[in-house]
Design a protein around this motif. Sequence first.
Motif, PDB file in Angstrom:
ATOM      1  N   GLU A 157       0.839  -1.208   0.000  1.00 31.31           N
ATOM      2  CA  GLU A 157       0.000   0.000   0.000  1.00 31.31           C
ATOM      3  C   GLU A 157       0.868   1.251   0.000  1.00 31.31           C
ATOM      4  OE1 GLU A 157      -3.068   0.497  -0.415  1.00 31.31           O
ATOM      5  OE2 GLU A 157      -4.084  -1.397  -0.007  1.00 31.31           O
TER       6      GLU A 157
ATOM      7  N   ASP B  90       0.768   3.969  -2.811  1.00 29.48           N
ATOM      8  CA  ASP B  90       0.385   5.342  -2.454  1.00 29.48           C
ATOM      9  C   ASP B  90       1.493   6.318  -2.842  1.00 29.48           C
ATOM     10  OD1 ASP B  90      -2.064   4.597  -1.533  1.00 29.48           O
ATOM     11  OD2 ASP B  90      -1.598   4.748   0.602  1.00 29.48           O
TER      12      ASP B  90
ATOM     13  N   LYS C 285       0.164   9.944  -3.309  1.00 31.45           N
ATOM     14  CA  LYS C 285      -0.545  10.222  -2.042  1.00 31.45           C
ATOM     15  C   LYS C 285       0.425  10.319  -0.869  1.00 31.45           C
ATOM     16  CE  LYS C 285      -4.293   7.574  -3.596  1.00 31.45           C
ATOM     17  NZ  LYS C 285      -4.890   6.271  -3.497  1.00 31.45           N
ATOM     18  N   VAL C 286       1.605   9.756  -1.048  1.00 28.48           N
ATOM     19  CA  VAL C 286       2.631   9.823   0.004  1.00 28.48           C
ATOM     20  C   VAL C 286       3.829  10.569  -0.584  1.00 28.48           C
ATOM     21  CG1 VAL C 286       4.215   8.441   1.408  1.00 28.48           C
ATOM     22  CG2 VAL C 286       1.852   7.703   1.109  1.00 28.48           C
ATOM     23  N   SER C 287       4.262  11.616   0.108  1.00 31.08           N
ATOM     24  CA  SER C 287       5.401  12.399  -0.394  1.00 31.08           C
ATOM     25  C   SER C 287       6.692  11.597  -0.218  1.00 31.08           C
ATOM     26  CB  SER C 287       5.491  13.720   0.363  1.00 31.08           C
ATOM     27  OG  SER C 287       5.802  13.448   1.719  1.00 31.08           O
TER      28      SER C 287
ATOM     29  N   ASP D  22       9.381  12.407   1.357  1.00 37.00           N
ATOM     30  CA  ASP D  22       9.839  12.459   2.760  1.00 37.00           C
ATOM     31  C   ASP D  22       9.067  11.455   3.617  1.00 37.00           C
ATOM     32  OD1 ASP D  22      11.573  14.395   2.065  1.00 37.00           O
ATOM     33  OD2 ASP D  22      10.365  16.081   2.820  1.00 37.00           O
ATOM     34  N   ASP D  23       7.733  11.468   3.447  1.00 36.43           N
ATOM     35  CA  ASP D  23       6.906  10.534   4.223  1.00 36.43           C
ATOM     36  C   ASP D  23       7.264   9.093   3.878  1.00 36.43           C
ATOM     37  OD1 ASP D  23       5.631  12.544   5.472  1.00 36.43           O
ATOM     38  OD2 ASP D  23       3.805  12.489   4.261  1.00 36.43           O
TER      39      ASP D  23
ATOM     40  N   ALA E 154      10.378   8.084   5.541  1.00 34.58           N
ATOM     41  CA  ALA E 154      10.190   7.941   6.990  1.00 34.58           C
ATOM     42  C   ALA E 154       9.435   6.660   7.343  1.00 34.58           C
ATOM     43  CB  ALA E 154       9.431   9.151   7.529  1.00 34.58           C
ATOM     44  N   GLN E 155       8.557   6.226   6.452  1.00 32.27           N
ATOM     45  CA  GLN E 155       7.694   5.078   6.788  1.00 32.27           C
ATOM     46  C   GLN E 155       8.234   3.741   6.302  1.00 32.27           C
ATOM     47  OE1 GLN E 155       3.420   5.478   6.134  1.00 32.27           O
ATOM     48  NE2 GLN E 155       3.641   7.699   6.041  1.00 32.27           N
TER      49      GLN E 155
ATOM     50  N   LEU F 182       8.319  -0.173   8.256  1.00 29.75           N
ATOM     51  CA  LEU F 182       7.410  -1.173   7.666  1.00 29.75           C
ATOM     52  C   LEU F 182       8.190  -2.379   7.144  1.00 29.75           C
ATOM     53  CD1 LEU F 182       4.610   0.750   5.707  1.00 29.75           C
ATOM     54  CD2 LEU F 182       4.439  -0.536   7.824  1.00 29.75           C
TER      55      LEU F 182
ATOM     56  N   ARG G 183       9.198  -4.448  10.050  1.00 24.14           N
ATOM     57  CA  ARG G 183       8.040  -5.181  10.580  1.00 24.14           C
ATOM     58  C   ARG G 183       7.705  -6.367   9.680  1.00 24.14           C
ATOM     59  NH1 ARG G 183       2.195  -2.803  10.072  1.00 24.14           N
ATOM     60  NH2 ARG G 183       1.133  -4.798  10.145  1.00 24.14           N
TER      61      ARG G 183
ATOM     62  N   LEU H 177      -8.255   9.826  -1.723  1.00 28.08           N
ATOM     63  CA  LEU H 177      -7.103  10.696  -1.964  1.00 28.08           C
ATOM     64  C   LEU H 177      -6.104  10.675  -0.811  1.00 28.08           C
ATOM     65  CD1 LEU H 177      -8.983  13.842  -3.352  1.00 28.08           C
ATOM     66  CD2 LEU H 177      -7.870  12.037  -4.665  1.00 28.08           C
ATOM     67  N   VAL H 178      -6.501  10.068   0.305  1.00 35.03           N
ATOM     68  CA  VAL H 178      -5.650  10.083   1.497  1.00 35.03           C
ATOM     69  C   VAL H 178      -4.942   8.738   1.639  1.00 35.03           C
ATOM     70  CG1 VAL H 178      -5.627  10.494   3.992  1.00 35.03           C
ATOM     71  CG2 VAL H 178      -7.317  11.645   2.574  1.00 35.03           C
ATOM     72  N   ALA H 179      -3.677   8.789   2.031  1.00 35.54           N
ATOM     73  CA  ALA H 179      -2.890   7.560   2.170  1.00 35.54           C
ATOM     74  C   ALA H 179      -3.280   6.815   3.439  1.00 35.54           C
ATOM     75  CB  ALA H 179      -1.411   7.915   2.229  1.00 35.54           C
ATOM     76  N   TRP H 180      -2.970   5.502   3.433  1.00 35.57           N
ATOM     77  CA  TRP H 180      -3.154   4.721   4.648  1.00 35.57           C
ATOM     78  C   TRP H 180      -2.162   5.201   5.695  1.00 35.57           C
ATOM     79  CZ3 TRP H 180      -7.125   1.495   5.528  1.00 35.57           C
ATOM     80  CH2 TRP H 180      -7.835   1.016   4.421  1.00 35.57           C
TER      81      TRP H 180
ATOM     82  N   ARG I 224      -0.878   7.545   7.540  1.00 39.28           N
ATOM     83  CA  ARG I 224      -0.892   9.000   7.769  1.00 39.28           C
ATOM     84  C   ARG I 224      -0.539   9.721   6.468  1.00 39.28           C
ATOM     85  NH1 ARG I 224       3.449   7.308  11.043  1.00 39.28           N
ATOM     86  NH2 ARG I 224       5.500   7.746  10.161  1.00 39.28           N
TER      87      ARG I 224
ATOM     88  N   SER J 147       0.757  13.626   4.837  1.00 39.95           N
ATOM     89  CA  SER J 147       1.279  14.964   5.143  1.00 39.95           C
ATOM     90  C   SER J 147       0.488  16.019   4.376  1.00 39.95           C
ATOM     91  CB  SER J 147       2.753  15.049   4.747  1.00 39.95           C
ATOM     92  OG  SER J 147       2.854  14.957   3.343  1.00 39.95           O
TER      93      SER J 147
ATOM     94  N   ALA K  16       1.482  16.290   0.637  1.00 40.00           N
ATOM     95  CA  ALA K  16       0.898  15.262  -0.231  1.00 40.00           C
ATOM     96  C   ALA K  16      -0.593  15.509  -0.443  1.00 40.00           C
ATOM     97  CB  ALA K  16       1.117  13.884   0.383  1.00 40.00           C
TER      98      ALA K  16
ATOM     99  N   ARG L 173      -1.204  18.136  -3.006  1.00 40.12           N
ATOM    100  CA  ARG L 173      -1.009  17.671  -4.384  1.00 40.12           C
ATOM    101  C   ARG L 173      -2.209  16.830  -4.854  1.00 40.12           C
ATOM    102  NH1 ARG L 173       4.205  15.905  -3.852  1.00 40.12           N
ATOM    103  NH2 ARG L 173       3.489  13.819  -3.347  1.00 40.12           N
ATOM    104  N   THR L 174      -2.660  15.902  -4.009  1.00 36.96           N
ATOM    105  CA  THR L 174      -3.734  15.000  -4.468  1.00 36.96           C
ATOM    106  C   THR L 174      -5.101  15.704  -4.517  1.00 36.96           C
ATOM    107  OG1 THR L 174      -3.972  14.191  -2.212  1.00 36.96           O
ATOM    108  CG2 THR L 174      -2.671  12.841  -3.698  1.00 36.96           C
TER     109      THR L 174
ATOM    110  N   ARG M 142     -11.461  -2.665  -4.064  1.00 36.31           N
ATOM    111  CA  ARG M 142     -11.250  -1.222  -4.026  1.00 36.31           C
ATOM    112  C   ARG M 142     -11.865  -0.535  -5.253  1.00 36.31           C
ATOM    113  NH1 ARG M 142      -5.286   1.081  -4.024  1.00 36.31           N
ATOM    114  NH2 ARG M 142      -5.317   0.348  -1.877  1.00 36.31           N
TER     115      ARG M 142
END
Lengths: 95, 662
Positions: free
Chosen positions: A60, A64, A69-71, A73-74, A77-78, A82, A85, B408-411, B413, B415, B418, B421-422, B495
Amino acid sequence: VSAALLIGAVVAIASVVLVAVPFLREPVAADDRLLHPDAAQRRRLARAEERDRALDALKELEFDHRTGKVSDDDYRAQIGPLRQRAAAALREADG
Amino acid sequence: MPDLGRAALATSFLLLVYASVAGTFAAWHGRRRLAESAQNALIAAFGSTTVAVVVLLSALARHDFSFTYVAQHTSRELPLGYTLTAFWGGQEGSLLLWLFVLCGYSVAAVLTARRAGREVLVWVVPVLGLVGTFFALLLVFVASPFATQVAPADGAGLNPSLQNPYMAIHPPMLYLGYVGLTVPFAFAMGALLARRTDERWIVATRRWTLAAWAFLGVGQLLGAHWAYVEIGWGGYYAWDPVENAALMPWLAATAYLHSVMIQEKRGMLKVWNVLLVVLAFCLSLFGTFLTRSGIIQSIHSFTQSSIGPWFLGFICFVTAGSLALVLLRLPLLRSKTRLESLVSREATFLYNNLLLVALALTILWGVVYPILSEAVTGEPSTVSKPYYNFFLHSFGLPLLLLMGIGPLVAWRRASLRALGRTFLWPTAAAVLAGVALLAAGAGSSRVGVIAYTFSVFVLASIVLEFARGTSARKALGSVGWGGAFTSLVARNRRRYGGYVVHASVVLLAIGIAGSSAYQTVREARLHPGGAMTVAGNRLVFRGFEARTVANHREIRANVDVYRDGNYLGRYRPGKNQYFAEDQVSNEVSIRHDLLTGGDLFLIADQVNANGSIDLKALQKPLVNLIWLAGLVFVGGSLIALWPDAREERRLAERYEGVAVRA
C-alpha cells in the motif's frame, strides 16, 4: 394413499436419513472428537495474518507513493519501519 | 395439498430445532458426528421448506381458494404472473419466503465457507438453526400459509399497487438482502462462541455480506422506481417506515463493509465490526417486524397482530444475547494497534462509519418515535419529511464529501504537502462547478449546489484514482494503457469495484438533488382542448378513452405534448378501476428525455364527470440518473464480488497450516 401423504412421508424419511447419515456411516467412531487447532496452530495462523498485513502495508505504501498520495519524505520515513516489521513477520511466520 | 404444506413446514421446524439444540451440544462438547448431523439437518430443512414453497406456488397457480392465503391475495381474473408473485404479497407468504431464503443461504454458506474454520462452523450451524427455528415456529404455530377454509367462488384479489412487474423482482431482492445479513451475523456469533476472533470469519463471509448488501441496495432502488411509476404521486421515496426499514440495515452494512477493511489491514476495530454486524442483522429483523406486525398503522394493530409480539420478543432476545456475548468476549477483541493519525485513510473510514451509523440511528428514531409516543400518550403522531431531510443533509452531504476525500488520502498517515497535491484537481473541478452552477442560476437551492459541487469533487477524485493507478501500473510494466487498467482493477477488485459503487452514489445524489431541489410542479383543471404549460412543455388535453380488460377498467386521458411548437408525442395518464379488489389506482404517464436525463411526469389527479381532468404535471430534471445509478451500482458490486484467483491463492496458503480434520 394420497400423493400428498406419500410425498410428505418421503420428505420426512429423507430428512431423518440425511440427519442420521454421520451415525449410519460410522456407527462406532474410532474418534468422535471435534479437532480444533491447538495453541501452536493458532499462533501460526496469527503470525500468517500478521505477515500478510505487514506485506500488504508495504504494498500500500509503495502504491500510495507511486500515485502521489505519500510524499518522498513521508515515504522515506515510513518505509524503514514497515520493512523491518514485514521482515520480522516473515521470520516469525516461517519459523 | 395443504396437509403436505403443513407437514413440510412442521418437518422444517423440527429439523431447525434439532440443528440448534444438537448443534449447540456438539459444539459445546466437541462431538464430530453430532455436529455433522446438525449441519445435515440444515440441508434437510432447506429441502422440506422447498416442498412447502412448491405447495403454495401450486395452490396459487391452480386458484385453489380452499387455501385462505390464496383466496385473500388472488382472484380468478388476476394474470398468472401476479398470481404467482402474490406468494410474497401477504404476511404468511412473506414469512415463508424469509424461511426459504434463510435455509438456502444457510446451506450455501455452511457448505462453502469452510475457510472460517471447523471450530467456528460448528457454532454457526446452531445460530443459523436458531434464527430459522423462529421463522419456522411462526409459520407452523402463528401465521400458517396453509390455513384452509370452504373455498369461495372467487378470491379477494391482489392490491392494485402490487400488480406491477416490479412485484416479481423487488420483494425477492429485498429479502435476499435482509436475510443475507443473517450469514455475517451467524459467523460473527460463531467466532465469538468459539473464542476465535481472528479474521477467518470475516474472510469466509466477505462475499456473502457484499452480496446481501448489494441485493438490499438494488431492492431499494427497484422499490423506488416501482413507487415512481406505480404509486402515482410523482416521487420515489417518501421516508415511509417501510422504505426506511430497508434503508437502515443497508446503512449499517455499508458502514461494516468499510470498517472491516480497517480490521483486515490494521487489525483494529474488532469490537466495532462485530457490533455493526449485530446492528445490521437486528435492523433487518426490525425491518421485517415493521412491515409485518402492523405497528406502523397503530400500536393497537400491533397488539392485535398475531406475529408482532413474537417478533419484538425475538429482536430483544437477539439484541440482548449478542451484546452479552460481545461483552463476554471483550478481552479477546482488544486491538494491539492504534490509529496513527486523524488524517489517514483509516480515519476517513472511521468518520464515514460514524456518519453512516448516526444517519441509520436518526432514521430509526424517526420510525420508533411515533410508535413510542402513541404507546405513552395514546395519541397517534408522525415524524414528517423535514426531520428526515434535515438529517439527510446534515449527515449525507459530509458523507458524500468523504467519498471523495477517502481515496485521496494515504493509509496510516498523510502529510499536508501530499494532501495539497492529491486534492488540487478535484478541488479545482469542484470550485469551478460550483461557480458555474451559481452563474447558471442554480443557487435557488443551497443544498442542491452543495450536493452538485461535492459530487463533482467525488467524481474527479474517482477519475484521478483510476488515472493515477493505471499510470502507476503501466510504469510497473503492464503492456499498454488498456492492460494497465485491467491489471489495476483485477488486482484489487474490492477497491475499484467500491469506487464504481461510489460513482453510482454520486449519480444518485445528482439525480435526487436535481429531481427534488429543482423540480417544477403545475396543476390545472382542463376541459378537452384546454392547455397548460410546465417548464417549457405545452400540454393539450384531447379527451378521455376507456376500455375494459381482464380484471379492471382503464380510463386514460389523451394529452399531447409540445415543446417550442414541436409535437413530442401523446401521453396517457389515467386511472384503473379494479373489480375484485374494488379499488382505483393512479396510472401515471412519463416522458423520458434521455438527452437531459429529466422526466415530464403526468398524473390524472381527478377524472371529472363533466369530461374535464385535474391534471398534475411535474418536470423532474436529472431523475433518470437515479435509475442509471442502479445499473452502475450493480456493475460496481459485481466487480467487487468477482472471484480473485490471486487473493484465493494467498488465503489458501495462509490457512493451509491450520487445517484440521473435519
